[in-house]
Design an enzyme around this catalytic site. Structure first.
Site, PDB file in Angstrom:
ATOM      1  N   GLY A  23     125.687  17.153  88.004  1.00 32.23           N
ATOM      2  CA  GLY A  23     126.061  17.008  89.404  1.00 32.23           C
ATOM      3  C   GLY A  23     127.150  15.979  89.607  1.00 32.23           C
ATOM      4  O   GLY A  23     128.126  16.210  90.335  1.00 32.23           O
ATOM      5  N   TYR A 168     108.319  27.361  84.575  1.00 36.65           N
ATOM      6  CA  TYR A 168     109.716  26.896  84.633  1.00 36.65           C
ATOM      7  C   TYR A 168     110.673  28.069  84.791  1.00 36.65           C
ATOM      8  O   TYR A 168     111.602  28.015  85.610  1.00 36.65           O
ATOM      9  CB  TYR A 168     110.074  26.111  83.379  1.00 36.65           C
ATOM     10  CG  TYR A 168     111.554  25.779  83.290  1.00 36.65           C
ATOM     11  CD1 TYR A 168     112.146  24.925  84.219  1.00 36.65           C
ATOM     12  CD2 TYR A 168     112.356  26.338  82.296  1.00 36.65           C
ATOM     13  CE1 TYR A 168     113.498  24.630  84.161  1.00 36.65           C
ATOM     14  CE2 TYR A 168     113.709  26.046  82.234  1.00 36.65           C
ATOM     15  CZ  TYR A 168     114.277  25.194  83.159  1.00 36.65           C
ATOM     16  OH  TYR A 168     115.625  24.919  83.103  1.00 36.65           O
TER      17      TYR A 168
END
Length: 412
Positions: A23, A168
């Protein structure tokens, strides 16, 4: 490396999980164009194990030439996201790009995964992505070239990607399903795409999962930042794509990918969910598939309830002598059952079944990898991901076990 063109100058990016890792790398790439970046992440105070905060990221973004708005955001909290969106619009006049990067990971099987972890992954990966998109879309629709980019994989239904970590995979695929649906829903108005790495990427999360030495099998976050930059500069007609970083950059004319490698020339670890040959992940993970040991062991572990001083007194020399190890060589020639009891009395370790009842965790693995775990060179989570480690019982206890084994053997 993909050069900056300045095309993102003045544009506003809302990036979840931008205080570190991928990010932040995307944020810095955009900042070099002079972009505005909203850092929507939880870390306001320094974390004991993870680098960076929203404020240190803001400083880096400003130093790179961009403008930054750090916002404390847990993307499971609708009010926090809404407040961050409102702050972004007030400060920068709108939102042009949304990067859904924030993600949670827990690589355990169905029985071993606590519902708290399931809720966390679904709450961040699926619900958080959906909710952040929902709240940003009214402003994206006002932008000249709006984009949503999710850091999520292609929807690969090969069962190999489900069997060891169904929760997941469901949560991560939820992000990809947002791309599938929203790209069609907003076709002609907002470009909605997914980006996924071809290889493992060096991040704090990967270091925690893989342990020492994993980074040399990874590429740097720069490759994702460059690929994202390419996508974000495309028109809104480029939508509904599940892209791979290397493919995007090859289309940009880049052919030398060694510049993105942590260790140029070193074999790279394939990322999850890409299975031209899914077994390649197992072969290359941790030690690139080399299996020198012939000793098979079952380690039987009782739950722990000991202080550090108690743990130091457990007689691990009966089990392993680190001084006599050469490389990854196990002591003793016989396969069998070894136990470590961290629950009863002062603790004990030895050959054979545990003397004080059933084990909470049974770990089955090769002798070479067993020694690596004792030496802190192999983490149970990464061994489990690669198929080297089979676990019956509580995976959380197995991970705690690795930390304690490393601490205890450091005293030997």
């Amino acid at each position: 490396m993909l050069p900056n063109t300045g095309k993102l100058a003045g544009r506003t990016l809302f990036i979840t999980g931008a205080s570190r890792g991928i990010g932040k790398a995307i944020a810095l790439k955009a900042a070099r164009d002079g972009a505005n970046v909203v850092i929507a992440a939880k870390t306001a105070q320094p974390h004991p194990k993870l680098p960076g905060t929203i404020y240190t990221a803001a400083e880096e973004i400003q130093a790179a030439g961009g403008k930054a708005l750090p916002c404390v955001v847990d993307i499971r909290d609708e009010n926090q996201i809404s407040n961050a969106v409102e702050q972004a619009v007030k400060k920068f006049g709108g939102i042009d790009i949304l990067i859904n990067n924030a993600s949670a990971i827990n690589l355990t099987g169905t029985v071993e995964t606590p519902m708290k972890k399931v809720d966390l992954m679904l709450g961040i990966n699926l619900r958080g992505t959906y909710l952040t998109s929902k709240l940003c879309i009214p402003y994206l629709l006002k932008s000249k070239n709006p984009h949503i980019l999710n850091l999520s994989p292609p929807l690969n239904l090969n069962p190999v990607w489900f069997k060891n970590h169904t929760a997941y995979t469901m949560a991560k695929y939820g992000m990809s399903m947002c791309v599938l649906g929203m790209a069609e829903e907003f076709r002609g108005s907002i470009a909605v795409n997914a980006l996924w790495p071809k290889t493992a990427i060096q991040t704090a999360a990967m270091d925690m999962l893989g342990g020492s030495g994993i980074s040399k099998q990874c590429r740097k976050v720069d490759i994702i930042a460059d690929a994202a930059y390419s996508i974000l500069n495309k028109p809104t007609t480029y939508t509904g794509n599940f892209t791979i970083d290397e493919d995007i950059l090859r289309a940009e004319g880049i052919s030398d990918f060694d510049t993105y490698a942590v260790v140029p020339g070193h074999p790279l670890l394939p990322d999850f969910f890409l299975d031209s040959d899914p077994e390649e992940v197992k072969k290359q993970m941790v030690d690139e598939g080399e299996n020198r040991g012939k000793l098979s062991l079952i380690v039987t572990v009782n739950n722990q309830d000991k202080s550090d001083s108690d743990l130091e007194r457990i007689p691990l020399r009966r089990m392993v002598s680190l001084n006599s190890m050469n490389g990854a060589q196990a002591v003793g020639d016989d396969a069998g059952v070894w136990y470590i009891d961290l629950k009863n009395g002062p603790g004990s370790a030895g050959f054979g079944e545990p003397p004080n009842g059933e084990a909470d965790v049974i770990m089955t693995l090769d002798g070479v990898d067993f020694i690596k775990m004792f030496k802190g060179q192999l983490k149970p989570t990464m061994a489990f991901m690669s198929g080297k480690l089979k676990i019956k019982g509580d995976m959380t206890l197995a991970i705690k076990m690795e930390k304690m084994m490393t601490m205890m053997t450091s005293k030997l």
